[in-house]
Write an enzyme that holds these catalytic residues in place. Sequence first.
Site, short mmCIF file in Angstrom:
data_model
loop_
_atom_site.label_atom_id
_atom_site.label_comp_id
_atom_site.label_asym_id
_atom_site.label_seq_id
_atom_site.Cartn_x
_atom_site.Cartn_y
_atom_site.Cartn_z
NE ARG A 1 -2.29 3.88 -9.05
CZ ARG A 1 -3.24 2.94 -9.09
NH1 ARG A 1 -4.52 3.28 -9.05
NH2 ARG A 1 -2.91 1.67 -9.16
CG HIS B 1 -5.12 -1.27 -13.80
ND1 HIS B 1 -5.32 -0.12 -13.08
CD2 HIS B 1 -6.09 -2.13 -13.40
CE1 HIS B 1 -6.36 -0.26 -12.27
NE2 HIS B 1 -6.85 -1.49 -12.46
CD GLU C 1 -6.57 -3.81 -6.84
OE1 GLU C 1 -7.31 -4.54 -7.53
OE2 GLU C 1 -7.03 -2.91 -6.10
CG ASN D 1 -5.10 -0.07 -5.05
OD1 ASN D 1 -4.45 0.95 -4.90
ND2 ASN D 1 -5.22 -0.67 -6.22
CE1 TYR E 1 -12.07 1.17 -4.36
CE2 TYR E 1 -10.45 -0.59 -4.38
CZ TYR E 1 -10.97 0.56 -4.94
OH TYR E 1 -10.39 1.11 -6.06
CD GLU F 1 -7.31 1.14 -7.65
OE1 GLU F 1 -8.31 0.50 -7.26
OE2 GLU F 1 -6.63 0.80 -8.64
#
Length: 440
Positions: free
Chosen positions: A54, A98, A143, A271, A273, A338
């Site tokens: 990606r 991005h 995002e 994504n 985290y 991600e």
Amino acid sequence: SIDADGRGRSIWDTFSHTPGAIADGATGDTACDHYHRYREDVALMAELGLPAYRFSIAWPRVLPDGSGPVNQAGVDFYSRLVDDLLEHGITPLLTLYHWDLPQRLQDHGGWSERGTASRFADYAAVVAKQLGDRVHTFTTLNEPWCSAFLGYASGEHAPGLRDLPAAFAAAHHLLLAHGLGAAAVRAERPGAEISVTLNPAKIQPASTGERDVRAARRAELTTNQLFLDPLLRAEIRPELIEATRAITDWSFVQASDLRTIGIPIDFLGVNYYGPQVVGDDPGPDAPHVRWQSYPDAYLHTPPPPHTGMGWRVEPSSFTDLLVGLAAEYPNTPMVVTENGAAYPDEISPDGAVHDAERTAYFRAHIAAVADAIGAGVDVRGYFAWSLLDNFEWAWGLAQRFGIVHVDFETQQRTPKDSARLLSRVVAGHGDVPELSSAIV
């Protein structure tokens, strides 16, 4: 590589050269230098057995001023990259945006201006025409919450503005850009697979008190539903409008916008985290940090364990997020685009990088995705962030996410133990057989 082969300036070129904007003072002018070393990097991907890559197109490399003449030298770089990936049996997945808006467009208002969405559609058409014969999956945005609220509200990211009403306009225009861009790609390449990548937050209230629960809910509305509802339901939730009435009147929304934004997509990129803890006030021991997209909510420091960036490590919250998304937006295929962790890495005397914490993070979070799949969630792939240590935006070069260590002085690449783990998972020899055939 920022000036190579006719690339124009982006808002991040401007922002990163602003004193105090980047934590360690790095500019990112040269970071991992993938532009000149992509063949080495693709060969390394093949060595690790990675089935897909990606990557993002830099808008100012293709259209230096954001619109107008195409910079063919910039397009040719991506064409060579795609060809090299395919020659090594690696599937290219392309992200159109991005965060690196051409500076010339920002000079005219950037994402707070509606016209930027139309410029994005023109750019998407150029990329689809040039690369769509070999690239079959296009992600429009990465995002957009970060682009809008870190860029236009908190000033933490480029272009570094602090204007919350403008951030809501930017959020809407980014969504409009997605819809227009997706239509432009499909007009050029009718068979293209279209996605958009969000960073939905798993927000936990700081307490069970009514005020904290309300603050957490409003943070969630302006982070998750602000994007998910227009994209997946072609609507804006009345609860969101009511919660933001003192911030914006939503006059930037035109009659046909939601139909454009709600264009069907093939999968949603997610994504993730770690979870976020939000309350009505900062608390006695917490830093005075407002939640970026809502003024009366505060980010609290979560309990340990933490990554090197202070982010909470809680794999079960990843499962909860995916299960919750599937319940609220059924029949939405997802790809984890991600997931990863930053830790301080050093090359050991044996010449290797033994990143035990990151390796444990990946093992636990891939297992969390497998748990979501076991619960019936349609997750079709998983990408680690990131292949290489690189310029991590406002954090600069100090925070390392890569599964491959980069010595920024010599550009030497050294696969970390986490890379070996992911290689085993892809080969079907890891601890999570449910994802052994998925994209990593």
